[in-house]
Design a protein around this motif. Sequence first.
Motif, PDB file in Angstrom:
ATOM      1  N   ALA A 131      27.264  41.919 -62.651  1.00 23.32           N
ATOM      2  CA  ALA A 131      26.244  41.115 -61.985  1.00 23.32           C
ATOM      3  C   ALA A 131      25.215  40.630 -62.998  1.00 23.32           C
ATOM      4  O   ALA A 131      24.725  39.499 -62.916  1.00 23.32           O
ATOM      5  CB  ALA A 131      25.554  41.930 -60.889  1.00 23.32           C
ATOM      6  N   LYS A 161      20.704  43.902 -57.783  1.00 21.61           N
ATOM      7  CA  LYS A 161      22.122  43.801 -58.127  1.00 21.61           C
ATOM      8  C   LYS A 161      22.393  44.470 -59.463  1.00 21.61           C
ATOM      9  O   LYS A 161      23.502  44.962 -59.699  1.00 21.61           O
ATOM     10  CB  LYS A 161      22.547  42.329 -58.202  1.00 21.61           C
ATOM     11  CG  LYS A 161      22.571  41.609 -56.875  1.00 21.61           C
ATOM     12  CD  LYS A 161      23.084  40.185 -57.074  1.00 21.61           C
ATOM     13  CE  LYS A 161      23.217  39.457 -55.750  1.00 21.61           C
ATOM     14  NZ  LYS A 161      23.736  38.070 -55.942  1.00 21.61           N
ATOM     15  N   SER A 169      27.589  47.296 -62.543  1.00 21.56           N
ATOM     16  CA  SER A 169      26.452  46.400 -62.317  1.00 21.56           C
ATOM     17  C   SER A 169      26.293  45.413 -63.460  1.00 21.56           C
ATOM     18  O   SER A 169      25.660  44.366 -63.299  1.00 21.56           O
ATOM     19  CB  SER A 169      25.165  47.211 -62.156  1.00 21.56           C
ATOM     20  OG  SER A 169      24.786  47.804 -63.392  1.00 21.56           O
ATOM     21  N   THR A 188      18.134  40.370 -55.383  1.00 24.03           N
ATOM     22  CA  THR A 188      19.199  40.054 -54.427  1.00 24.03           C
ATOM     23  C   THR A 188      19.527  38.567 -54.379  1.00 24.03           C
ATOM     24  O   THR A 188      20.569  38.183 -53.845  1.00 24.03           O
ATOM     25  CB  THR A 188      18.805  40.531 -53.018  1.00 24.03           C
ATOM     26  OG1 THR A 188      17.551  39.949 -52.651  1.00 24.03           O
ATOM     27  CG2 THR A 188      18.696  42.050 -52.985  1.00 24.03           C
ATOM     28  N   TYR A 238      24.354  46.457 -53.798  1.00 24.85           N
ATOM     29  CA  TYR A 238      22.957  46.561 -54.192  1.00 24.85           C
ATOM     30  C   TYR A 238      22.648  48.003 -54.577  1.00 24.85           C
ATOM     31  O   TYR A 238      23.303  48.937 -54.106  1.00 24.85           O
ATOM     32  CB  TYR A 238      22.023  46.144 -53.043  1.00 24.85           C
ATOM     33  CG  TYR A 238      22.144  44.699 -52.624  1.00 24.85           C
ATOM     34  CD1 TYR A 238      22.240  43.682 -53.572  1.00 24.85           C
ATOM     35  CD2 TYR A 238      22.143  44.340 -51.275  1.00 24.85           C
ATOM     36  CE1 TYR A 238      22.336  42.361 -53.187  1.00 24.85           C
ATOM     37  CE2 TYR A 238      22.248  43.011 -50.886  1.00 24.85           C
ATOM     38  CZ  TYR A 238      22.347  42.021 -51.853  1.00 24.85           C
ATOM     39  OH  TYR A 238      22.450  40.710 -51.471  1.00 24.85           O
TER      40      TYR A 238
END
Length: 275
Positions: A250, A219, A247, A191, A135
């Motif tokens: 994600a 994320k 990232s 999240t 995160y």
Amino acid sequence: MTASSDLINGEASSPSEYIKSAAQGSVIDAVCGAIFGPIAGIGGGAIVPLAGGQTTVGLGSAVFMGGTSGYIDYSLRELWDGRTPDGGQALESFAVGAALGGAFSVGTSWLAKGAERVRGALKRGASSKVEGPSYFKVDPAMQADDEAAGVLKNGSYIKNPTAKNLSDFITVSGKIGSKQMSGQYMYVVDTNGNIVIGTRAGQKMPHPTLIGGENPKVKAAGIVEIRGGQIYKIDNSSGHFKPSAESLKAAEEAFGKLPSSAFSPSFQGYVPYNK
């Protein structure tokens, strides 16, 4: 030996026979211990999994010691009873002892290896539970300016009024909004894997306001460019969250759940932000 033999054959020997057998066992154990104790002590008495050539050496030693122990056991028991040990029977005792010693060595090696693998798996499992997913939090250096701008109050970010889940924009045709929907929008992947987009709302609202609250985490975050109701480009540009290029994986996972019609035929992909 006498007790175990009686149990197998369903017989019962006299107390003197049990005492005699126990005495024999004690003497034989003492002799074998004196011979093989120093050899076993070289390894510290620990059972460890061997690899490569060590496996051959360890197994060979176990076979030799097992066979010799069997040979000595038989010979001493015969001499104790006043009989001359039979050569053939002595070799048979050696073979049985060697087989048992080898089987025990291989079995303990496999057990040790299995235990090591289980410990490794448990460590990996524990590690993954502690670390959890990646995160990104707000850069503390940005908070003073956010407080001055009025978007961070008492340690909590205000909620951006334009923030909306991207899936809510998907039309029946599979596009985003209407054909007129174009521009660059802030986005975050929260999240839970939801994509939230919004504008600056005329107040220079930053990415954290798409989630709001204290210590927002994401994320992924950046800018999504939409042209004619279809996604043209996605990057990881966010001065507050400063997400790494990783990232974008994600982001790709989250955006990848949208229908293909939501993407422009000229989609530029997931582009790392370069200052």
